[in-house]
Design an enzyme around this catalytic site. Structure first.
Site, PDB file in Angstrom:
ATOM      1  N   GLU A 188      -1.558   9.184   2.021  1.00 40.85           N
ATOM      2  CA  GLU A 188      -0.218   9.679   2.394  1.00 40.85           C
ATOM      3  C   GLU A 188      -0.139  11.208   2.291  1.00 40.85           C
ATOM      4  OE1 GLU A 188       2.521   8.225   3.637  1.00 40.85           O
ATOM      5  OE2 GLU A 188       1.763   6.154   3.641  1.00 40.85           O
ATOM      6  N   ASP A 200       6.113  -1.563   6.409  1.00 44.98           N
ATOM      7  CA  ASP A 200       5.194  -1.229   5.309  1.00 44.98           C
ATOM      8  C   ASP A 200       5.876  -0.128   4.512  1.00 44.98           C
ATOM      9  OD1 ASP A 200       2.827  -1.027   3.748  1.00 44.98           O
ATOM     10  OD2 ASP A 200       2.088   0.610   4.986  1.00 44.98           O
ATOM     11  N   SER A 201       5.191   0.326   3.445  1.00 46.64           N
ATOM     12  CA  SER A 201       5.745   1.432   2.660  1.00 46.64           C
ATOM     13  C   SER A 201       5.660   2.750   3.432  1.00 46.64           C
ATOM     14  CB  SER A 201       4.972   1.563   1.352  1.00 46.64           C
ATOM     15  OG  SER A 201       3.598   1.738   1.631  1.00 46.64           O
ATOM     16  N   CYS A 216      -5.635  -3.438   2.017  1.00 43.18           N
ATOM     17  CA  CYS A 216      -4.462  -2.565   2.070  1.00 43.18           C
ATOM     18  C   CYS A 216      -4.475  -1.974   3.475  1.00 43.18           C
ATOM     19  CB  CYS A 216      -4.559  -1.459   1.023  1.00 43.18           C
ATOM     20  SG  CYS A 216      -3.249  -0.217   1.205  1.00 43.18           S
ATOM     21  N   THR A 217      -3.329  -2.001   4.115  1.00 37.36           N
ATOM     22  CA  THR A 217      -3.295  -1.574   5.519  1.00 37.36           C
ATOM     23  C   THR A 217      -3.455  -0.061   5.676  1.00 37.36           C
ATOM     24  OG1 THR A 217      -0.887  -1.629   5.371  1.00 37.36           O
ATOM     25  CG2 THR A 217      -1.970  -3.566   6.329  1.00 37.36           C
ATOM     26  N   HIS A 218      -3.386   0.669   4.576  1.00 35.02           N
ATOM     27  CA  HIS A 218      -3.651   2.116   4.651  1.00 35.02           C
ATOM     28  C   HIS A 218      -5.143   2.431   4.793  1.00 35.02           C
ATOM     29  CE1 HIS A 218       0.454   2.720   3.109  1.00 35.02           C
ATOM     30  NE2 HIS A 218       0.297   4.024   3.214  1.00 35.02           N
ATOM     31  N   TYR A 250       4.099   1.096  -2.642  1.00 39.51           N
ATOM     32  CA  TYR A 250       4.513  -0.252  -3.038  1.00 39.51           C
ATOM     33  C   TYR A 250       3.617  -0.808  -4.151  1.00 39.51           C
ATOM     34  CZ  TYR A 250       7.926  -1.643   0.602  1.00 39.51           C
ATOM     35  OH  TYR A 250       9.028  -1.798   1.378  1.00 39.51           O
ATOM     36  N   GLY A 251       2.365  -0.317  -4.175  1.00 41.83           N
ATOM     37  CA  GLY A 251       1.321  -0.968  -4.971  1.00 41.83           C
ATOM     38  C   GLY A 251       1.568  -1.050  -6.458  1.00 41.83           C
ATOM     39  N   CYS A 292       1.629  -5.085   5.358  1.00 44.65           N
ATOM     40  CA  CYS A 292       1.405  -4.599   3.994  1.00 44.65           C
ATOM     41  C   CYS A 292       0.868  -5.764   3.168  1.00 44.65           C
ATOM     42  CB  CYS A 292       2.744  -4.119   3.428  1.00 44.65           C
ATOM     43  SG  CYS A 292       2.673  -3.699   1.689  1.00 44.65           S
ATOM     44  N   ASN A 293      -0.299  -5.567   2.586  1.00 47.17           N
ATOM     45  CA  ASN A 293      -0.874  -6.633   1.747  1.00 47.17           C
ATOM     46  C   ASN A 293      -0.046  -6.850   0.487  1.00 47.17           C
ATOM     47  OD1 ASN A 293      -3.918  -7.543   2.498  1.00 47.17           O
ATOM     48  ND2 ASN A 293      -3.428  -5.549   3.357  1.00 47.17           N
ATOM     49  N   THR A 294       0.472  -5.751  -0.072  1.00 43.39           N
ATOM     50  CA  THR A 294       1.216  -5.835  -1.331  1.00 43.39           C
ATOM     51  C   THR A 294       2.466  -6.701  -1.150  1.00 43.39           C
ATOM     52  OG1 THR A 294       0.441  -3.588  -1.742  1.00 43.39           O
ATOM     53  CG2 THR A 294       2.193  -4.408  -3.164  1.00 43.39           C
TER      54      THR A 294
END
Ligand code: DGL
Length: 258
Positions: free
Chosen positions: A149, A8-9, A179-181, A40-41, A71-73
């Site tokens: 973040e 992921d990012s 979004c995995t965040h 990434y978004g 990561c969905n993006t």
């Protein structure tokens, strides 16, 4: 299969990794956080496809026997790239497990979907859910990843951003965290709806991805490990990720570019 590569990012994919780790502690997780390109978004699909190609190559060279795009993006724009590089190894993307869940369960509607610009613009959730007969509302919520973040998961600024976004989204009965965040914001999201007396079912794409990854994994042998690489091993990220993981994380050095 014992060695799973995830990426992921930044922090989001670690949430997926942690759930996999909790359910399958004997698996070796190889995690690549592309912190140099976070978030990434707001990157273009072409840029993201380049990152995904390099990361999947790297994880396979490091011994990954399957790849989880946590990561969905990246899942929205580069699954085909990951599959091509993985050349037959299993690839799990962050979107399909949630769509499969919707196919298997009838959930209350309207369904809200929040995610990054790139995920929402892809309309992968919106289109698929509409085809299943759901009323869907999609909204890009780009400020949330930087706030997470920053470690501001309870901060008034994050509460204000969420309030603004969820008000704009309007009434929903199910909310997809695309979004995995975002699982790190579940307490604030619950509080927002509770205060308004709304009963909203929250669907975490990170958790459903972790379950999809776990299902074919065998859990035998000795205790597994987490190996972490970061494209930018900045100390602030490492401190935050360690706090979230629950023990100090020490990223491995990346090979120098040739
Ligand atoms: N966690 C990722 C996702 O699911 C990426 C977020 C970002 O870096 O913008 O979309």
């Amino acid at each position: 299969m014992r060695r799973i590569g995830l990426f992921d990012s930044g922090l989001g994919g670690l949430i997926t990794a942690r759930w996999v780790w909790m359910r399958r502690p004997k698996v070796d997780l190889l995690y690549y956080g592309d912190t140099a390109h976070l978030p990434y978004g707001d990157k273009s699909p072409a840029q993201l496809r380049g990152y995904v190609r390099e990361i999947v190559r790297f994880l396979i060279a490091a011994g990954a026997e399957g790849i989880g795009i946590a990561c969905n993006t990246a899942s929205a724009v580069a699954v085909d790239v990951a599959q091509e590089v993985a050349a037959g190894l299993p690839v799990w993307d962050a979107i399909q497990p949630t769509l499969a869940y919707f196919r298997a369960h009838r959930l209350p509607e309207p369904v809200g979907v929040i995610g990054t610009y790139t995920t929402i613009r892809s309309h992968l959730y919106g289109r698929a859910l509409s085809q299943m007969g759901y009323t869907v509302k999609e909204l890009a919520t780009p400020l949330l990843v930087p706030l997470i973040e920053e470690g501001w998961t309870k901060h008034p600024a994050t509460r204000a951003a969420l309030r603004t976004y969820l008000t704009e989204l309007g009434e929903v009965r199910t909310l997809v965290l695309a979004c995995t965040h975002y699982p790190l914001l579940v307490p604030l999201i619950r509080r927002y709806y509770l205060r308004r007396g709304q009963d909203v079912k929250i669907i975490s794409t990170a958790r459903l991805l972790a379950e999809a990854i776990c299902s074919p994994l065998t859990d035998s042998g000795q205790k597994g490990s987490l190996t972490l690489w970061l494209s930018d091993p900045n100390p602030r990220f490492i401190a935050l990720a360690s706090r979230f993981w629950g023990s100090p994380l020490r990223p491995m050095p990346l090979p120098c570019p040739s």
